[in-house]
Design an enzyme around this catalytic site. Structure first.
Site, PDB file in Angstrom:
ATOM      1  N   GLU A 263       0.842  -1.196   0.000  1.00  0.00           N
ATOM      2  CA  GLU A 263       0.000   0.000   0.000  1.00  0.00           C
ATOM      3  C   GLU A 263       0.882   1.252   0.000  1.00  0.00           C
ATOM      4  O   GLU A 263       1.890   1.304   0.705  1.00  0.00           O
ATOM      5  CB  GLU A 263      -0.896  -0.011   1.241  1.00  0.00           C
ATOM      6  CG  GLU A 263      -1.842   1.168   1.348  1.00  0.00           C
ATOM      7  CD  GLU A 263      -2.680   1.138   2.616  1.00  0.00           C
ATOM      8  OE1 GLU A 263      -3.740   1.781   2.627  1.00  0.00           O
ATOM      9  OE2 GLU A 263      -2.266   0.477   3.600  1.00  0.00           O
ATOM     10  N   LYS A 339     -10.212   1.078  -1.729  1.00  0.00           N
ATOM     11  CA  LYS A 339     -10.302   0.735  -0.311  1.00  0.00           C
ATOM     12  C   LYS A 339     -11.683   1.134   0.205  1.00  0.00           C
ATOM     13  O   LYS A 339     -12.174   2.235  -0.067  1.00  0.00           O
ATOM     14  CB  LYS A 339      -9.209   1.474   0.458  1.00  0.00           C
ATOM     15  CG  LYS A 339      -9.009   1.024   1.897  1.00  0.00           C
ATOM     16  CD  LYS A 339      -7.765   1.692   2.481  1.00  0.00           C
ATOM     17  CE  LYS A 339      -7.454   1.182   3.874  1.00  0.00           C
ATOM     18  NZ  LYS A 339      -6.199   1.789   4.400  1.00  0.00           N
ATOM     19  N   CYS A 373      -5.242  -3.273   3.143  1.00  0.00           N
ATOM     20  CA  CYS A 373      -4.880  -3.055   4.546  1.00  0.00           C
ATOM     21  C   CYS A 373      -6.063  -3.184   5.517  1.00  0.00           C
ATOM     22  O   CYS A 373      -6.507  -4.286   5.821  1.00  0.00           O
ATOM     23  CB  CYS A 373      -4.204  -1.691   4.677  1.00  0.00           C
ATOM     24  SG  CYS A 373      -3.310  -1.452   6.237  1.00  0.00           S
TER      25      CYS A 373
END
Length: 508
Positions: A263, A339, A373
């Site tokens: 990321e 995300k 993440c």
């Protein structure tokens, strides 16, 4: 209690007919007894490997008889007469793509030893060796007559499935991984105990591979490569892209099918922003390079013949900031995953907003998904992907402390177990003192598997040395996922109580 057992399995020969007749006459006394000798002769001639017997010393104590059939024809309703003509000759299709289980019978004196399971396993092994789609069978329900006044056939089958009622044939078939797919009427009209009804049962061969060309072959052995990326100061975009190419080249040299980056791997470019004190402007400055990075990493994926997961980069669309990852396939096509869950730091300092869709994509090396993440800490997302038959979940992450890293790692391990898939995590290490809030990172890239006998004892396929720039490789067997989902010690996907709960995606 039988003594001095000496059991073995072999194929039938015509010389066995006297014993076969005696056994079938005893077991099938209520529906006409044994088949004539010419029927057994034809079965042995047509499919010798499909006629199996279980011996105790020199005595036949169990028999399993099978033929090949066309799956599409016999996975639909049919009758016993569709298989057996008036002269009791059984139709065998030499080009059939499924086995049809005609009979499995055990000497009454040998019942209670689970010997029928051995015959079923031998038949399943034949199905695998012959690369057939599965096993079909028309199953009698001989105890139904005792409940016919109070239950429909469907209610009876459900009660047997729930083990409220015992049926000597259906209970046994269900315990051997067969599924009831249909109820068939007038299957065998002379079967008075079943009132003519039968179940259509099916066992699927999870290893079945349709005939295909080499170019259309489904890849099952997949090599994963990941870059534990060292954050370092750079003087230009070109310098950082050279690092990217170096690692893609190295991973490709080791025949990797995928290259995974962390990321915000290109965050060092924020050090080139005109105003270092304004974090919002610095991340928008970084976003100005995203289109170029995606285009160039896609070109590298094609040039080096490797599928690239680009880590993640900031993306501006209609003046809204997102955190996006890209799948750059080696055929030149590109997919985007934003995300979904935004951390407090991203929301507060960079004014990033969450996306609203997660997808699974086909590649030439399995079906893959990406969660960036923090997203892996929300089990609903991975479960939604698992419902789309995901094989590999990629998780590019960026954590600054070990406790933050462990949240990602432990949740990723849980996702692998819950969803019976592989999960690959990859982050960055090092420091960037010249960039605000990017002064330290913690990473240990790893690949996790389901937790079962086919996989490493700790369900960890590979992992890097913490906080050291390096490459990680791991070879994944996608066929093991098929096996664990069907025949694992536990079946996390199959055993979900969908009658009580489910994941519903509310698209925006």
């Amino acid at each position: 209690m039988l003594e001095d057992l000496h059991l073995r399995i072999r194929n039938l020969t015509l010389e066995d007919y006297p014993q076969i007749k005696e056994l079938m006459d005893r077991v099938y006394h209520d529906i006409g007894g044994s088949w004539p000798k010419h029927t057994i002769r034809k079965l042995i001639k047509d499919l010798p490997d499909g006629q199996i017997c279980l011996m105790d010393h020199d005595q036949i104590v169990g028999v399993a008889l099978s033929v090949k059939v066309n799956y599409e024809r016999f996975s639909n309703p049919h009758t016993y007469e569709d298989l057996v003509d008036q002269r009791e000759r059984i139709h065998h299709d030499p080009d059939g793509d499924a086995l049809y289980g005609l009979d499995v019978l055990i000497d009454p004196e040998y019942r209670g030893y689970r010997l029928g399971r051995r015959l079923y396993e031998a038949r399943k092994e034949l199905c695998r060796q012959e690369n057939l789609r599965g096993i079909l069978a028309g199953g009698r329900i001989p105890n139904y007559y005792q409940h016919a006044n109070e239950m429909t056939p469907a209610e009876y089958i459900d009660a047997v499935d729930r083990r409220k009622i015992y049926d000597p044939i259906l209970t046994f078939q269900l315990s051997n991984d067969f599924q009831v797919t249909r109820l068939m009427k007038k299957y065998l009209p002379e079967d008075e105990k079943s009132l003519g009804y039968a179940t259509l049962l099916e066992w699927n061969n999870i290893y079945y591979e349709p005939e295909t060309t080499v170019l259309a072959y489904r890849k099952t052995q997949v090599r994963i490569g990941a870059v534990q990326w060292q954050m370092r100061e750079v003087d230009s975009v070109e310098e950082l892209l050279k690092q990217v190419e170096y690692f893609i080249d190295a991973l490709s040299s080791y025949k990797s099918d995928f290259a995974l980056f962390p990321e915000f791997f290109n965050a060092p470019l924020m050090g080139l922003a005109p105003d270092q004190t304004n974090q919002t402007e610095a991340i928008r400055f970084l976003a100005s390079f995203t289109e170029r990075f995606v285009a160039e990493m896609s070109q590298l994926a094609v040039s080096y013949n490797i599928n690239v997961i680009t880590g993640s980069m900031p993306l501006i669309e209609d003046d809204v900031m997102y955190n996006a990852s890209y799948l750059c396939r080696r055929d030149g096509t590109i997919e985007e995953q934003r995300k979904i869950h935004i951390t407090p730091h991203e929301r507060r300092d960079w004014v990033i907003e969450g996306g609203n869709e997660v997808r699974v994509w086909d590649t030439d090396a399995g079906r893959v998904g990406i969660l960036i993440c923090y997203d892996v800490e929300f089990p609903e997302l991975a479960r939604h992907l698992a419902s789309q038959d995901m094989d590999i979940l990629f998780v590019p992450f960026w954590t600054d402390t070990k406790n933050g890293y462990l949240r990602v790692r432990r949740c990723a391990q849980a996702r692998a177990i819950e969803n019976e898939c592989y999960v690959v995590i990859c982050g960055s290490c090092g420091n960037l003192p010249q960039v605000e809030n990017l002064d330290v990172q913690y990473s240990q890239a790893a690949v996790f598997s389901p937790s079962d006998f086919s996989f490493p004892h700790d369900a960890t396929m590979a992992e890097t040395t913490p906080n050291t720039e390096m490459l990680m490789f791991s070879d994944l067997d996608l066929d093991k996922l098929i096996q664990v989902r069907s025949e694992g010690s536990v079946n996390n996907l199959k055993d979900r109580r969908l009658d009580l709960y489910s994941i519903e995606w509310k698209s925006k």
